[in-house]
Design an enzyme around this catalytic site. Structure first.
Site, PDB file in Angstrom:
ATOM      1  N   ARG A  19      -3.830   2.571  -9.722  1.00 11.47           N
ATOM      2  CA  ARG A  19      -2.539   3.238  -9.739  1.00 11.47           C
ATOM      3  C   ARG A  19      -1.575   2.544 -10.687  1.00 11.47           C
ATOM      4  O   ARG A  19      -1.733   1.373 -11.016  1.00 11.47           O
ATOM      5  CB  ARG A  19      -1.923   3.228  -8.340  1.00 11.47           C
ATOM      6  CG  ARG A  19      -2.704   4.008  -7.328  1.00 11.47           C
ATOM      7  CD  ARG A  19      -2.050   3.976  -5.984  1.00 11.47           C
ATOM      8  NE  ARG A  19      -2.214   2.707  -5.302  1.00 11.47           N
ATOM      9  CZ  ARG A  19      -1.218   2.048  -4.721  1.00 11.47           C
ATOM     10  NH1 ARG A  19      -0.012   2.526  -4.750  1.00 11.47           N
ATOM     11  NH2 ARG A  19      -1.442   0.911  -4.107  1.00 11.47           N
ATOM     12  N   THR A  20      -0.574   3.314 -11.081  1.00 15.53           N
ATOM     13  CA  THR A  20       0.470   2.728 -11.914  1.00 15.53           C
ATOM     14  C   THR A  20       1.292   1.781 -11.053  1.00 15.53           C
ATOM     15  O   THR A  20       1.755   2.165  -9.975  1.00 15.53           O
ATOM     16  CB  THR A  20       1.400   3.831 -12.441  1.00 15.53           C
ATOM     17  OG1 THR A  20       0.611   4.799 -13.102  1.00 15.53           O
ATOM     18  CG2 THR A  20       2.404   3.254 -13.398  1.00 15.53           C
ATOM     19  N   LEU A  21       1.479   0.590 -11.492  1.00 16.22           N
ATOM     20  CA  LEU A  21       2.282  -0.368 -10.750  1.00 16.22           C
ATOM     21  C   LEU A  21       3.553  -0.747 -11.484  1.00 16.22           C
ATOM     22  O   LEU A  21       4.634  -0.706 -10.933  1.00 16.22           O
ATOM     23  CB  LEU A  21       1.466  -1.632 -10.457  1.00 16.22           C
ATOM     24  CG  LEU A  21       0.311  -1.405  -9.487  1.00 16.22           C
ATOM     25  CD1 LEU A  21      -0.585  -2.612  -9.457  1.00 16.22           C
ATOM     26  CD2 LEU A  21       0.833  -1.115  -8.094  1.00 16.22           C
ATOM     27  N   ASN A 123       0.912   7.379  -7.809  1.00 16.67           N
ATOM     28  CA  ASN A 123       0.397   7.038  -9.128  1.00 16.67           C
ATOM     29  C   ASN A 123       1.258   7.700 -10.188  1.00 16.67           C
ATOM     30  O   ASN A 123       0.789   8.570 -10.928  1.00 16.67           O
ATOM     31  CB  ASN A 123      -1.054   7.518  -9.236  1.00 16.67           C
ATOM     32  CG  ASN A 123      -1.713   7.045 -10.499  1.00 16.67           C
ATOM     33  OD1 ASN A 123      -1.203   6.162 -11.198  1.00 16.67           O
ATOM     34  ND2 ASN A 123      -2.861   7.627 -10.820  1.00 16.67           N
TER      35      ASN A 123
END
Lengths: 242, 389
Positions: A19-21, A123
């Site tokens: 996922r985008t963090l 995400n």
């Protein structure tokens, strides 16, 4: 011996997450306003890598279809991903070949759905988008944030622009600005951002969209004034620095 | 001639009469077996002998099955032999014979290539698809007309009996699209549900109304799928889709074959030819018509299909969509007023209106009686079929 069953899945394990963090290469503010003939949008060409102003020729505004212009701040790679989605969307729209075409309102709504959907999956596409366009004489200017918040207005800005540019626009924007007036107003906003936003670079593009189509200007720089006495001879003690 | 069998129970005859419609449905082996089991339970039965043809077929429902089973094999073995010859059919039973000889369309059914939708005829036709289009002609009339800014849909609503309500034939798909159907109303209902779903999904994603042309193409593609799968059958309903989008007002006709056409005005269903004739005379004026004139033309066209019966708002439905006017069905009072308005003018006109002079009450009864009678005689297909009248 480690049991394979106890290994957490990719979603549970932050280190192995897909996922985008956090964003990595980001663009800073985009400012846009409606004027007499259409929409005017401005964005600088910087791509920051954290606090480093690493890339200085990033085009952060792109035309979409015949009627829209998209500007993005935030993660550049996510912006590129969005451009691929929109490319496909416009392609399918053209393939119908039936005289109907997606206008800015439709694209804006589509983007809202995409951004909100990604946010729900934890995400997100780490962008704040500005979507402007003209179709059948109707001007449209909207914004979508990375969590799917969207709205329409006469003038919008992302990121730092919200805090620095919008107050100027609120005071000085009015209906039916001419092209020259609108450019001056935008440049005023961009200049303030250049002075005060640490991730701004002095190389910007202004894009205009009217009924006729999209024009994105060549990159240029704004004139700045640093002749303050406090700034005189800054490299006195450190030769070669700027 | 066919000997009347005293041993055949009445319900078996009914079974056979319903079986005589199996030429309209693809040969479904499960269906055949189901009928077979019923026959076994109720009647002495010969076992199904595949490939072996009896010179003198005995009465019993298995006859039909044997024929269809054997003909499938024979297609490959003996293409010259036509198992669906008229003489064989005659031997079913008196009941079937009676119905079938009256059937004008029976000549069409003498095809060995019509059992399956996925079977081509040597002439390059898909008979099942063509039969499905026949189903549209059995439905009651539906008419559509458009001008530059409005689309009007009209249909004739016949109720099964005085006690029942009439079939719903006009559906609102979205604020800017509506559809009128003719044929199997059940299929029509399912398709309009699909259309509503598509329209609403498009609106959710793009916050703008679905262009009519795109909806129609999606519908046509859906219909086409059913013409190319052996386990499906074509939809037996014709749809008149009327709607508004950026490029103006549109009227489309979707066939069970998966084709669609755009029209200025069109009529489908039984006795639609009368309406079409009227529309052909007048269609050139439609583009510039006002809303009221368009509705009037729709009502007159509807009246043409009634062939003498008095036009009343209880037997017809009108729906309008236009610029600034979302799709809606006009209520009965409004329609009756509109009818009254132009009927008074029509009294002097030479157009056929036999009830013009008669009193309203008597005319209504007469109209209904003659209408119902005309229905039975004009429509060759017996009303056993589960389609809308």
């Amino acid at each position: 011996m480690e049991s394979t069953q106890s290994k957490p899945g990719p979603l549970c394990n932050p280190e192995g997450s897909q996922r985008t963090l956090y964003p990595y290469v980001t663009g800073t503010s985009v400012v846009a306003l409606k004027y007499k003939d259409g929409i005017l949008m401005a964005a600088d060409m910087g791509g920051s890598y954290g606090s480093t102003l690493r890339y200085k020729s990033v085009e952060r505004m792109k035309p979409i279809g015949k009627h829209s212009l998209l500007g993005a701040s935030g993660e550049i790679s996510d912006f590129q991903e969005l451009l691929r989605y929109l490319d496909e969307l416009v392609l399918y729209d053209n393939m119908w070949d039936d005289g109907n075409s997606l206008g800015p309102k439709e694209v804006h709504n589509y983007l809202t759905r995409v951004m909100y959907n990604r946010r729900n999956k934890f995400n997100p596409l780490w962008n704040s988008l500005v979507l402007g366009g003209v179709k059948n004489g109707q001007k449209y200017l909207g914004m979508v944030s990375m969590i799917g918040v969207n709205f329409e207005d006469n003038h919008v800005a992302t990121g730092f622009g919200n805090h620095l540019a919008r107050p100027i626009l609120r005071d000085e924007w009015h209906e039916n600005l001419t092209f020259e007036e609108a450019v001056k107003l935008l440049e005023k906003c961009m200049r303030v951002l250049l002075y005060r936003d640490r991730s701004a670079v002095n190389k910007l593009q202004i894009a205009k969209i009217t009924e006729e189509g999209v024009t994105i200007s060549q990159p240029y720089s704004l004139k700045t004034f640093w002749g303050f006495s406090a700034f005189e001879n800054p490299t006195l003690g450190a030769e070669g620095s700027w | 001639m066919t000997p009347i069998s005293p041993h055949k129970p009445a319900h078996l005859c009914l079974l056979q009469s319903s079986l005589s419609y199996s030429h309209l449905a693809p040969s479904n082996p499960f269906l055949i077996l189901a009928y077979d089991k019923i026959a076994v339970a109720s009647h002495r039965l010969e076992p199904m002998r595949k490939g072996k043809r009896k010179k003198k077929p005995s009465p019993g429902s298995s006859q039909r099955e044997r024929e269809s089973q054997s003909h499938l094999l024979e297609q490959k073995e003996n293409p010259n032999k036509n198992p669906h010859s008229f003489t064989e059919r005659e031997r079913h039973c008196d009941f079937c014979l009676e119905r079938e000889t009256k059937n004008d369309a029976v000549k069409m059914f003498r095809n060995q290539y019509d059992t399956d939708v996925t079977t081509w005829s040597p002439a390059g036709r898909l008979f099942q698809v063509e039969y499905a289009m026949e189903a549209v002609k059995q439905g009651s009339a539906a008419i559509g007309l458009r001008s530059k800014t409005h689309v009007v849909l009209a249909c004739v609503n016949k109720a099964n009996s005085e006690l029942s309500s009439h079939q719903k034939k006009i559906f609102k798909v979205d604020d800017h699209i509506g559809v009128a159907i003719a044929g199997l109303t059940a299929d029509g209902r399912v398709l309009s549900r699909y259309m509503r779903s598509e329209a609403i999904n498009y609106n959710y994603t793009y916050e703008s109304p679905l262009p009519v042309g795109r909806l129609v193409v999606q519908l046509a593609d859906k219909a086409q799928v059913c013409t190319q799968r052996s386990w499906k059958r074509p939809y037996g309903v014709g749809l008149l889709v009327g709607g508004l989008d950026e490029s103006g007002a549109h009227l489309y006709y979707n066939c069970p074959s998966g084709n669609y056409f755009e029209y200025q005005a069109f009529a489908i269903g039984s006795r639609s030819q009368a309406a079409k004739t009227y529309l052909e005379r007048r269609f050139e004026n439609f583009t510039g018509s006002t809303r009221e004139d368009l509705i009037k033309d729709a009502l007159i066209a509807t009246r043409e299909t009634l062939q003498g019966e008095k036009l009343r708002s209880s037997i017809c439905t009108i729906a309008v969509v236009g610029v600034g006017e979302p799709f809606h069905i006009l209520d009965q009072d409004t329609v009756q007023k509109l009818i009254d308005a132009f009927e008074i003018v029509q009294d002097e006109a030479p157009a056929a209106e036999p009830d013009a002079g008669a009193e309203p009450a008597a005319a209504a009864e007469e109209g209904e009686g003659s209408g119902a009678g005309a229905d039975q005689a004009a429509v060759p297909e017996p009303d056993v079929a589960p389609m809308d009248i």
